[in-house]
Design a protein around this motif. Structure first.
Motif, PDB file in Angstrom:
ATOM      1  N   LYS A 198       0.809  -1.217   0.000  1.00 30.57           N
ATOM      2  CA  LYS A 198       0.000   0.000   0.000  1.00 30.57           C
ATOM      3  C   LYS A 198       0.845   1.271   0.000  1.00 30.57           C
ATOM      4  CE  LYS A 198      -3.971   2.218   2.081  1.00 30.57           C
ATOM      5  NZ  LYS A 198      -4.730   2.442   3.308  1.00 30.57           N
ATOM      6  N   PRO A 199       1.916   1.330   0.814  1.00 26.39           N
ATOM      7  CA  PRO A 199       2.703   2.577   0.827  1.00 26.39           C
ATOM      8  C   PRO A 199       3.316   2.923  -0.534  1.00 26.39           C
ATOM      9  CG  PRO A 199       3.236   1.203   2.721  1.00 26.39           C
ATOM     10  CD  PRO A 199       2.377   0.374   1.826  1.00 26.39           C
ATOM     11  N   ILE A 200       3.515   1.929  -1.404  1.00 27.96           N
ATOM     12  CA  ILE A 200       4.122   2.238  -2.706  1.00 27.96           C
ATOM     13  C   ILE A 200       3.150   1.968  -3.854  1.00 27.96           C
ATOM     14  CG2 ILE A 200       6.525   1.899  -2.000  1.00 27.96           C
ATOM     15  CD1 ILE A 200       6.305  -0.914  -3.258  1.00 27.96           C
ATOM     16  N   ARG A 201       1.860   1.991  -3.526  1.00 25.60           N
ATOM     17  CA  ARG A 201       0.830   1.666  -4.519  1.00 25.60           C
ATOM     18  C   ARG A 201       0.947   2.510  -5.786  1.00 25.60           C
ATOM     19  NH1 ARG A 201      -2.275  -1.952  -2.299  1.00 25.60           N
ATOM     20  NH2 ARG A 201      -3.866  -0.818  -1.177  1.00 25.60           N
ATOM     21  N   ASP A 202       1.283   3.787  -5.611  1.00 24.73           N
ATOM     22  CA  ASP A 202       1.300   4.682  -6.779  1.00 24.73           C
ATOM     23  C   ASP A 202       2.652   4.725  -7.472  1.00 24.73           C
ATOM     24  OD1 ASP A 202      -1.342   5.326  -6.335  1.00 24.73           O
ATOM     25  OD2 ASP A 202      -0.792   6.851  -4.854  1.00 24.73           O
ATOM     26  N   ALA A 203       3.592   3.911  -7.003  1.00 21.86           N
ATOM     27  CA  ALA A 203       4.936   3.965  -7.588  1.00 21.86           C
ATOM     28  C   ALA A 203       5.039   3.162  -8.882  1.00 21.86           C
ATOM     29  CB  ALA A 203       5.961   3.469  -6.573  1.00 21.86           C
ATOM     30  N   GLY A 204       4.006   2.424  -9.233  1.00 22.62           N
ATOM     31  CA  GLY A 204       4.032   1.665 -10.481  1.00 22.62           C
ATOM     32  C   GLY A 204       4.327   0.197 -10.270  1.00 22.62           C
ATOM     33  N   GLY A 205       4.230  -0.553 -11.366  1.00 25.39           N
ATOM     34  CA  GLY A 205       4.307  -2.009 -11.287  1.00 25.39           C
ATOM     35  C   GLY A 205       5.669  -2.556 -10.911  1.00 25.39           C
ATOM     36  N   ILE A 206       6.748  -1.906 -11.359  1.00 26.05           N
ATOM     37  CA  ILE A 206       8.078  -2.487 -11.154  1.00 26.05           C
ATOM     38  C   ILE A 206       8.506  -2.447  -9.679  1.00 26.05           C
ATOM     39  CG2 ILE A 206      10.522  -2.314 -11.788  1.00 26.05           C
ATOM     40  CD1 ILE A 206       8.712  -3.464 -13.980  1.00 26.05           C
ATOM     41  N   PRO A 207       8.398  -1.286  -9.000  1.00 24.75           N
ATOM     42  CA  PRO A 207       8.733  -1.290  -7.564  1.00 24.75           C
ATOM     43  C   PRO A 207       7.893  -2.301  -6.781  1.00 24.75           C
ATOM     44  CG  PRO A 207       8.530   0.947  -8.357  1.00 24.75           C
ATOM     45  CD  PRO A 207       8.094   0.069  -9.484  1.00 24.75           C
ATOM     46  N   LEU A 208       6.627  -2.420  -7.144  1.00 24.25           N
ATOM     47  CA  LEU A 208       5.761  -3.378  -6.456  1.00 24.25           C
ATOM     48  C   LEU A 208       6.248  -4.801  -6.688  1.00 24.25           C
ATOM     49  CD1 LEU A 208       2.294  -1.765  -7.166  1.00 24.25           C
ATOM     50  CD2 LEU A 208       3.136  -2.378  -4.920  1.00 24.25           C
ATOM     51  N   LEU A 209       6.614  -5.077  -7.937  1.00 23.84           N
ATOM     52  CA  LEU A 209       7.078  -6.420  -8.282  1.00 23.84           C
ATOM     53  C   LEU A 209       8.345  -6.767  -7.510  1.00 23.84           C
ATOM     54  CD1 LEU A 209       7.184  -7.900 -11.826  1.00 23.84           C
ATOM     55  CD2 LEU A 209       9.220  -8.008 -10.440  1.00 23.84           C
ATOM     56  N   ILE A 210       9.272  -5.815  -7.460  1.00 25.56           N
ATOM     57  CA  ILE A 210      10.535  -6.076  -6.768  1.00 25.56           C
ATOM     58  C   ILE A 210      10.280  -6.268  -5.274  1.00 25.56           C
ATOM     59  CG2 ILE A 210      12.764  -5.063  -6.146  1.00 25.56           C
ATOM     60  CD1 ILE A 210      12.680  -3.718  -8.966  1.00 25.56           C
TER      61      ILE A 210
END
Lengths: 372, 271
Positions: A163-175
């Motif tokens: 949730k804290p990085i929800r708006d950072a895009g798919g790649i940060p979430l994936l990592i």
């Protein structure tokens, strides 16, 4: 259609879609080879049916776990690599409860060993007589705990990691999800140790062995239970997506998130529901997988994740129905591949099929995007 | 026309005590036309943009109850940005937006929609993979149940939607999608509807039909704030118009007055 016409059309196919033509050719060769094996008796018909049954069962597990992965992909726009370890977490938590109940909370074995699902070979599922007939309550309770604990885990990780990085895009979430996957996996390894344990009393599971021409195809009650649970849940998901307000909102959100927000759909609440549904299905898939195959190990989910990704991509990533169909195709391929190649390569065969299908149909079987 | 009981469970009903829209108190920087005795939307000194990029500077705008207002202006004037800012979709940099008795300046769209304000964006404004009916149901998501009256009204207003209700919205033509998007916004029977270029991309014969539909919606009591590329037709039909240039108010008057103003005609309406 005359023979010459078919020849012309065949020639057109080779010229216009050489890859598709090559695939058709390979398929025909494999089919002929299978026929040859069947005719020469190298492969028994009952043996082949057994492989197909095995593949379908595996496919149901992959499909069930794939629904969650596909849902979170379509709504949150990232591939969750921790998904495999949600499966393992579900399996261990559920089986811990099953052992505790089947072992009479310490009556039949050390309570700690029971809670750790017989870590270090201290208790065996066979000795506790665990199966759907002997210990139905323990199995059902384990199933429910596997689902609920995985829901809790998915919500917890979403709240503090994603949730804290929800708006950072798919790649940060994936990592991030890869990091979560490692953390979870080694936490499970640390707590439950690395042994592969037998979990069920497989010998006493009732089965029927219908005679098919040249042999029998065993169908156990655990096969049947898996079909009922997985099939029921898949129908439930279909009903949820098509008929309920929440399901429609989930589809709307996977279609266009900003429009969903403008329309007044509470997107965070829909995301939470997605984790609840996806997490529950995933935990249950993990538990059922172990009940069906009768063994449990710390990297079961991680190994399964690769096949689940193959299934989800094959089905058209983001599509729930694609995940189910892709799961069945991948499961079938992985188990029937031994007809032609050594069993050590069976998993690779599943990926080869995925790649080949995507060459012919790049958008996947169900053309992506919609959760529908 | 809705009464005050439109979905308001989540309404932060602040300042409900004293606010009475009064024409004399409003101050418009652009002109001295004071026609806001019944203002339901008042935008004051609004600065807004995207990220760090400021698009709007000191924009003032009012819409009276049941009024039909258009915003025209050259490309890049910030017309759509005004709409988006009202609906909480841009970065707020200054000024206020008041809707009825609520200060909605920094409210989020999912909260604003509860107050009786609807927004139809310009592009990609339907859920293509959902059926027509499901799209309309989503319009009423914030209500417990799908309001059958509103649904029937929408079907009455746009018969094609009833005919195609089981079809996927993505298979509709551009005009039909536009109607569906409007229908979806009307499901909550809003006090004010924001329409962003409703005639964009429509065949010429459909443009007139679209404007007729908007007239009908307005006649039924819904106030309209519309951005239009098709400036002449829009000004002919509306009650009042704003001309926006470089993110600032330039002219404001009754639609027909603007239409006949030689300066406006020459600068913005192509003579």
């Amino acid at each position: 259609m005359g023979a010459s016409e078919s020849v012309t059309r065949g020639r057109e196919l080779i010229v216009e879609k050489p890859m598709t033509a090559a695939l058709v050719f390979i398929g025909v060769v494999l089919l002929l080879d299978m026929l040859r094996q069947l005719l020469t008796g190298e492969l028994a018909i009952s043996g082949m049916l057994g492989l197909i049954k095995d593949g379908l069962m595996r496919g149901l597990v992959i499909g069930l776990a794939g629904i969650g992965l596909s849902m979170t992909y379509s709504i949150l726009n990232f591939a969750n690599f921790a998904h495999g370890d949600y499966i393992t977490a579900g399996a261990f938590s559920g089986w811990s409860v099953t052992y505790l109940i089947a072992g009479g909370f310490g009556a039949e074995a050390n309570i700690g060993s029971l809670a750790l699902v017989g870590a270090g070979g201290s208790v065996f599922g066979g000795a506790l007589g665990v199966n759907i007939v002997n210990t139905p309550l323990a199995v059902l309770a384990g199933l429910i705990v596997a689902g609920s604990l995985t829901i809790g885990l998915a919500l917890f990780i979403d709240r503090f990691m994603f949730k804290p990085i929800r708006d950072a895009g798919g790649i940060p979430l994936l990592i991030t999800s890869i990091g979560v996957a490692f953390a979870l996996r080694y936490l499970i390894l640390f707590v439950f140790d690395s042994s592969t344990r037998g979990t069920t009393d497989a010998g006493t599971v009732p089965d029927i062995r219908p005679l098919v021409l040249d042999g029998t195809v065993p169908l156990t009650l655990h096969d049947g239970f898996l079909v009922v649970v997985a099939g029921g849940l898949m129908l439930g998901v279909h009903f949820l997506l098509q008929r309920t307000k929440l399901g429609k909102a989930m589809r709307a959100m996977s279609d266009d998130e900003s429009l969903a927000r403008i329309t007044g759909i509470p997107t965070e609440r829909v995301i939470r529901s997605t984790w609840i549904i996806g997490g529950g299905l995933t935990g249950i898939a993990g538990y059922m997988f172990v009940l069906w195959k009768g063994t449990l190990s710390w990297n079961d989910g991680w190994l399964l994740l690769l096949l689940i990704f193959a299934a989800v991509i094959l089905g058209g990533i983001g599509s729930v129905y694609g995940a189910i169909l892709g799961g069945l195709v991948i499961g079938l391929t992985a188990s029937t591949a031994v007809i032609w190649i050594p069993s050590g390569f069976a998993r690779a065969a599943a990926f080869v099929v995925m790649i080949l299908v995507l060459v012919a149909r790049p958008q996947g079987l169900f053309s992506g995007r919609s959760t529908a | 026309m809705t009464d005050e009981s439109t979905p308001s469970d989540a309404t932060p009903d602040a300042a409900s005590s004293g606010f009475e829209p009064d024409g004399g108190a409003t101050t418009s920087a652009a002109t001295d036309v004071t026609l806001y005795e019944d203002s339901i939307l008042s935008v004051r000194d609004l600065d807004a943009g995207y990220g760090d990029l400021q698009i709007l500077t000191d924009v003032d705008m009012d819409v009276n109850d049941e009024e039909y207002v258009t915003i025209v202006g050259p490309n890049g004037a910030g017309k759509s940005t005004v709409m988006k800012s009202v609906f909480g979709l841009t970065s707020h940099m200054g000024g206020t937006v008041q809707f009825e008795t609520n200060d909605i300046t920094t409210m989020r769209p999912e909260d604003i929609i509860h107050l009786g304000l609807g927004y139809v964006p310009q592009n990609d404004n339907v859920f293509g993979t959902l059926t027509v009916r499901e799209n309309l149901e989503m319009g009423a998501y914030i209500l417990e149940d799908v309001p059958q009256d509103s649904l029937n009204e929408v079907f009455e207003r746009f018969p094609i939607l009833e005919e195609r209700q089981t079809q996927k919205a993505g298979t509709l033509s551009g005009g039909q999608q536009q109607m569906l998007a409007m229908g979806r916004a009307l499901m909550l029977d809003p006090e004010l509807l924001l329409l962003d270029e409703p005639s964009a991309g429509l065949a010429p014969d459909l443009v007139a039909e679209m404007f007729d539909k908007i007239d009908e919606i307005n006649d039924a009591g819904t106030a309209i704030l519309m951005v239009e590329q098709n400036a002449k037709e829009a000004l002919r039909r509306c009650d009042r118009g704003y001309v926006l240039v470089d993110g600032k108010n330039r002219y404001e008057d009754e639609g027909t007055t603007l239409l006949n103003d030689p300066q406006v005609r020459q600068d913005f309406l192509g003579g």
